[in-house]
Design a protein around this motif. Structure first.
Motif, PDB file in Angstrom:
ATOM      1  N   GLU A 148       0.835  -1.199   0.000  1.00  0.00           N
ATOM      2  CA  GLU A 148       0.000   0.000   0.000  1.00  0.00           C
ATOM      3  C   GLU A 148       0.874   1.254   0.000  1.00  0.00           C
ATOM      4  OE1 GLU A 148      -3.008   0.338   2.900  1.00  0.00           O
ATOM      5  OE2 GLU A 148      -4.109  -1.450   2.279  1.00  0.00           O
ATOM      6  N   TRP A 149       1.934   1.210   0.772  1.00  0.00           N
ATOM      7  CA  TRP A 149       2.812   2.376   0.848  1.00  0.00           C
ATOM      8  C   TRP A 149       3.481   2.640  -0.498  1.00  0.00           C
ATOM      9  CZ3 TRP A 149       2.779   6.298   3.783  1.00  0.00           C
ATOM     10  CH2 TRP A 149       3.840   7.204   3.747  1.00  0.00           C
ATOM     11  N   ALA A 150       3.803   1.589  -1.241  1.00  0.00           N
ATOM     12  CA  ALA A 150       4.411   1.768  -2.562  1.00  0.00           C
ATOM     13  C   ALA A 150       3.452   2.490  -3.497  1.00  0.00           C
ATOM     14  CB  ALA A 150       4.807   0.409  -3.138  1.00  0.00           C
ATOM     15  N   ARG A 151       2.148   2.154  -3.404  1.00  0.00           N
ATOM     16  CA  ARG A 151       1.168   2.834  -4.253  1.00  0.00           C
ATOM     17  C   ARG A 151       1.040   4.309  -3.880  1.00  0.00           C
ATOM     18  NH1 ARG A 151      -1.565  -2.217  -3.761  1.00  0.00           N
ATOM     19  NH2 ARG A 151      -2.820  -1.468  -2.007  1.00  0.00           N
ATOM     20  N   VAL A 152       1.101   4.595  -2.573  1.00  0.00           N
ATOM     21  CA  VAL A 152       1.023   5.985  -2.134  1.00  0.00           C
ATOM     22  C   VAL A 152       2.257   6.768  -2.582  1.00  0.00           C
ATOM     23  CG1 VAL A 152       1.086   7.464  -0.083  1.00  0.00           C
ATOM     24  CG2 VAL A 152      -0.499   5.538  -0.204  1.00  0.00           C
ATOM     25  N   SER A 153       3.405   6.120  -2.577  1.00  0.00           N
ATOM     26  CA  SER A 153       4.626   6.789  -3.023  1.00  0.00           C
ATOM     27  C   SER A 153       4.513   7.225  -4.476  1.00  0.00           C
ATOM     28  CB  SER A 153       5.830   5.860  -2.839  1.00  0.00           C
ATOM     29  OG  SER A 153       5.993   5.507  -1.477  1.00  0.00           O
ATOM     30  N   GLU A 154       3.795   6.449  -5.276  1.00  0.00           N
ATOM     31  CA  GLU A 154       3.591   6.804  -6.678  1.00  0.00           C
ATOM     32  C   GLU A 154       2.452   7.798  -6.849  1.00  0.00           C
ATOM     33  OE1 GLU A 154       2.961   3.149  -8.698  1.00  0.00           O
ATOM     34  OE2 GLU A 154       5.004   2.395  -8.377  1.00  0.00           O
ATOM     35  N   ASN A 155       1.457   7.746  -5.961  1.00  0.00           N
ATOM     36  CA  ASN A 155       0.293   8.633  -6.058  1.00  0.00           C
ATOM     37  C   ASN A 155      -0.096   9.108  -4.654  1.00  0.00           C
ATOM     38  OD1 ASN A 155      -2.041   9.999  -6.606  1.00  0.00           O
ATOM     39  ND2 ASN A 155      -3.139   8.257  -7.482  1.00  0.00           N
ATOM     40  N   PRO A 156       0.471  10.241  -4.188  1.00  0.00           N
ATOM     41  CA  PRO A 156       0.226  10.718  -2.816  1.00  0.00           C
ATOM     42  C   PRO A 156      -1.242  10.989  -2.492  1.00  0.00           C
ATOM     43  CG  PRO A 156       2.100  11.858  -3.796  1.00  0.00           C
ATOM     44  CD  PRO A 156       1.456  11.080  -4.894  1.00  0.00           C
ATOM     45  N   THR A 157      -2.095  11.144  -3.484  1.00  0.00           N
ATOM     46  CA  THR A 157      -3.515  11.404  -3.202  1.00  0.00           C
ATOM     47  C   THR A 157      -4.188  10.204  -2.553  1.00  0.00           C
ATOM     48  OG1 THR A 157      -4.196  10.657  -5.407  1.00  0.00           O
ATOM     49  CG2 THR A 157      -3.650  13.005  -5.154  1.00  0.00           C
ATOM     50  N   LEU A 158      -3.556   9.040  -2.572  1.00  0.00           N
ATOM     51  CA  LEU A 158      -4.131   7.830  -1.976  1.00  0.00           C
ATOM     52  C   LEU A 158      -3.818   7.712  -0.491  1.00  0.00           C
ATOM     53  CD1 LEU A 158      -3.194   5.248  -4.797  1.00  0.00           C
ATOM     54  CD2 LEU A 158      -5.385   6.416  -4.454  1.00  0.00           C
ATOM     55  N   ILE A 159      -3.130   8.691   0.097  1.00  0.00           N
ATOM     56  CA  ILE A 159      -2.660   8.587   1.475  1.00  0.00           C
ATOM     57  C   ILE A 159      -3.797   8.364   2.468  1.00  0.00           C
ATOM     58  CG2 ILE A 159      -2.717  11.090   1.877  1.00  0.00           C
ATOM     59  CD1 ILE A 159      -0.054   8.650   3.198  1.00  0.00           C
ATOM     60  N   SER A 160      -4.955   8.972   2.234  1.00  0.00           N
ATOM     61  CA  SER A 160      -6.055   8.847   3.196  1.00  0.00           C
ATOM     62  C   SER A 160      -6.685   7.458   3.188  1.00  0.00           C
ATOM     63  CB  SER A 160      -7.137   9.895   2.898  1.00  0.00           C
ATOM     64  OG  SER A 160      -7.667   9.708   1.594  1.00  0.00           O
ATOM     65  N   GLY A 161      -6.398   6.641   2.167  1.00  0.00           N
ATOM     66  CA  GLY A 161      -6.993   5.316   2.080  1.00  0.00           C
ATOM     67  C   GLY A 161      -6.147   4.216   2.681  1.00  0.00           C
ATOM     68  N   ILE A 162      -4.984   4.548   3.239  1.00  0.00           N
ATOM     69  CA  ILE A 162      -4.104   3.523   3.796  1.00  0.00           C
ATOM     70  C   ILE A 162      -4.661   2.994   5.114  1.00  0.00           C
ATOM     71  CG2 ILE A 162      -1.894   3.246   4.989  1.00  0.00           C
ATOM     72  CD1 ILE A 162      -0.475   4.445   2.822  1.00  0.00           C
ATOM     73  N   GLN A 163      -4.537   1.675   5.308  1.00  0.00           N
ATOM     74  CA  GLN A 163      -4.890   1.079   6.592  1.00  0.00           C
ATOM     75  C   GLN A 163      -3.644   1.054   7.470  1.00  0.00           C
ATOM     76  OE1 GLN A 163      -6.237  -2.992   6.430  1.00  0.00           O
ATOM     77  NE2 GLN A 163      -6.589  -3.112   8.641  1.00  0.00           N
ATOM     78  N   TYR A 164      -3.786   1.574   8.700  1.00  0.00           N
ATOM     79  CA  TYR A 164      -2.666   1.624   9.625  1.00  0.00           C
ATOM     80  C   TYR A 164      -2.896   0.699  10.809  1.00  0.00           C
ATOM     81  CZ  TYR A 164      -1.145   5.919   7.241  1.00  0.00           C
ATOM     82  OH  TYR A 164      -0.725   6.827   6.300  1.00  0.00           O
ATOM     83  N   TRP A 165      -1.802   0.249  11.389  1.00  0.00           N
ATOM     84  CA  TRP A 165      -1.813  -0.475  12.648  1.00  0.00           C
ATOM     85  C   TRP A 165      -1.020   0.325  13.678  1.00  0.00           C
ATOM     86  CZ3 TRP A 165      -1.891  -2.855   7.999  1.00  0.00           C
ATOM     87  CH2 TRP A 165      -2.785  -3.921   7.817  1.00  0.00           C
ATOM     88  N   CYS A 166      -1.493   0.287  14.934  1.00  0.00           N
ATOM     89  CA  CYS A 166      -0.742   0.841  16.066  1.00  0.00           C
ATOM     90  C   CYS A 166      -0.369   2.309  15.860  1.00  0.00           C
ATOM     91  CB  CYS A 166       0.520   0.020  16.311  1.00  0.00           C
ATOM     92  SG  CYS A 166       0.257  -1.755  16.487  1.00  0.00           S
ATOM     93  N   THR A 167      -1.340   3.122  15.481  1.00  0.00           N
ATOM     94  CA  THR A 167      -1.078   4.542  15.237  1.00  0.00           C
ATOM     95  C   THR A 167      -0.907   5.291  16.559  1.00  0.00           C
ATOM     96  OG1 THR A 167      -2.382   4.484  13.202  1.00  0.00           O
ATOM     97  CG2 THR A 167      -1.989   6.638  14.183  1.00  0.00           C
ATOM     98  N   GLN A 168       0.152   6.071  16.641  1.00  0.00           N
ATOM     99  CA  GLN A 168       0.368   6.982  17.768  1.00  0.00           C
ATOM    100  C   GLN A 168       0.586   8.380  17.197  1.00  0.00           C
ATOM    101  OE1 GLN A 168       3.205   6.000  20.811  1.00  0.00           O
ATOM    102  NE2 GLN A 168       2.625   3.838  20.859  1.00  0.00           N
ATOM    103  N   GLU A 169      -0.203   9.349  17.652  1.00  0.00           N
ATOM    104  CA  GLU A 169      -0.137  10.703  17.120  1.00  0.00           C
ATOM    105  C   GLU A 169       0.513  11.660  18.113  1.00  0.00           C
ATOM    106  OE1 GLU A 169      -4.222  11.494  16.411  1.00  0.00           O
ATOM    107  OE2 GLU A 169      -4.369  10.168  14.668  1.00  0.00           O
ATOM    108  N   HIS A 170       1.004  12.789  17.599  1.00  0.00           N
ATOM    109  CA  HIS A 170       1.569  13.874  18.399  1.00  0.00           C
ATOM    110  C   HIS A 170       2.710  13.372  19.291  1.00  0.00           C
ATOM    111  CE1 HIS A 170      -2.226  15.104  16.883  1.00  0.00           C
ATOM    112  NE2 HIS A 170      -2.949  14.724  17.941  1.00  0.00           N
ATOM    113  N   VAL A 171       3.556  12.538  18.720  1.00  0.00           N
ATOM    114  CA  VAL A 171       4.649  11.917  19.474  1.00  0.00           C
ATOM    115  C   VAL A 171       5.872  12.821  19.454  1.00  0.00           C
ATOM    116  CG1 VAL A 171       6.296  10.009  19.473  1.00  0.00           C
ATOM    117  CG2 VAL A 171       3.871   9.560  19.070  1.00  0.00           C
ATOM    118  N   VAL A 172       6.467  13.009  20.622  1.00  0.00           N
ATOM    119  CA  VAL A 172       7.774  13.663  20.719  1.00  0.00           C
ATOM    120  C   VAL A 172       8.806  12.660  21.240  1.00  0.00           C
ATOM    121  CG1 VAL A 172       9.092  15.513  21.815  1.00  0.00           C
ATOM    122  CG2 VAL A 172       6.751  15.936  21.057  1.00  0.00           C
TER     123      VAL A 172
END
Length: 304
Positions: A77-101
């Motif tokens: 999936e990441w390879a497809r996004v690398s070729e077409n960044p508009t697909l970024i919102s459709g990626i399925q993620y695991w173990c997401t952590q936001e606002h990490v420092v």
């Protein structure tokens, strides 16, 4: 006096035994570290993992100058996004952590034959808003200096490995077969045990009066070759351990546990009639584990 000496020696052996046979202990061990430079809004996928059929565990320490989102995604999936960044919102993620420092990031990966990647996203955007790892937008009071400054993200990778009483398996050559026989048009098959450890080796020594074909193939395939000799060429072509036109040679091969049971097939290269009473000698030796063979069951199947 002899009895006392024997008793003392026996006691010494008993006391020393636990130090030799202590159970191995496992834990997270630092593998390597890397610092990555991010500009506002950058995405990077700096590391790949291969969970396999049983899944696996990931641990990294992460330290960023400015907030980032960390997650795991499928490499395809990441390879497809690398070729077409508009697909970024459709990626399925695991173990997401936001606002990490600063965090010790862990993730239990699901079973997957598809490689997975660690994805890091710099949450800053030049418009003054911040986009999180799953495409949502929130307002941020960032100064121009903050938005234009680089973001150094330091990642330390870990692996699940032995930390105490670590012993490597010890191997010794063991004879599997040795014989001298008359060469005919009938294929000979020597069954080999399934490898117990990755890297187990087979050593083959051959001496023949006529050229021979030798190849190691899966045992299930070798058993079919008697009934379907037309499969031979394809079977040999798929073997990573083969020799053709051999008369005098010593060679070796190594195997992985995932290879399963293997067999060595030996067949005269010459088709049609063969000269009578031609002999061949063959000796097979396999590396067998003789010490520290049984590894303890570990609580995590880490992936690197």
């Amino acid at each position: 006096m002899k009895t006392k000496i024997i008793t003392a020696l026996g006691l010494l052996f008993v006391l020393a035994l636990p130090s030799v046979a202590q159970e191995m202990k496992y834990g997270w061990v630092r593998a390597n570290g890397q610092t990555y430079l991010f500009n506002p809004g950058d995405y990077k996928a700096p590391h790949s993992y291969r969970p396999g059929n049983y899944g696996g565990n990931v641990q990294v320490d992460l330290s960023a100058q400015r907030p980032v989102t960390v997650a795991i995604a499928q490499e395809s999936e990441w390879a497809r996004v690398s070729e077409n960044p508009t697909l970024i919102s459709g990626i399925q993620y695991w173990c997401t952590q936001e606002h990490v420092v600063t965090t010790s990031y862990t993730c239990d990966l699901p079973p997957s034959e598809t490689p997975m990647v660690l994805v890091i996203h710099d949450e800053r955007v030049l418009t003054g808003t911040v986009v999180d790892g799953v495409g949502r937008i929130w307002r941020g009071a960032h100064t121009a200096a903050t938005l234009t400054a680089s973001n150094n993200v330091q990642v330390t990778y870990y692996k699940w490995a032995c930390t105490e009483n670590c012993f490597s398996p010890e191997f010794k050559w063991s004879r599997v077969a040795k014989e001298k026989y008359e060469v005919t048009t009938i294929m000979k098959v020597y069954g080999l045990s399934a490898p117990e450890f990755d890297g187990e080796q087979l050593n083959v020594k051959i001496k023949s009066q006529v050229p021979l074909l030798l190849a190691v193939v899966p045992s299930s395939l070798a058993n079919q070759l008697y009934a379907k000799p037309e499969m031979l060429q394809n079977a040999v072509a798929g073997s990573q351990c083969q020799q053709r036109g051999v008369q005098t040679l010593t060679f070796g091969c190594s195997f992985k546990v995932s290879d399963g049971p293997q067999s060595l097939i030996v067949l005269a290269e010459q088709t049609g009639s063969l000269p009578k009473h031609k002999k061949a000698e063959i000796e097979l030796q396999a590396s067998r584990c003789v010490a520290y063979c049984v590894l303890p069951t570990v609580s995590k199947n880490s992936v690197e």
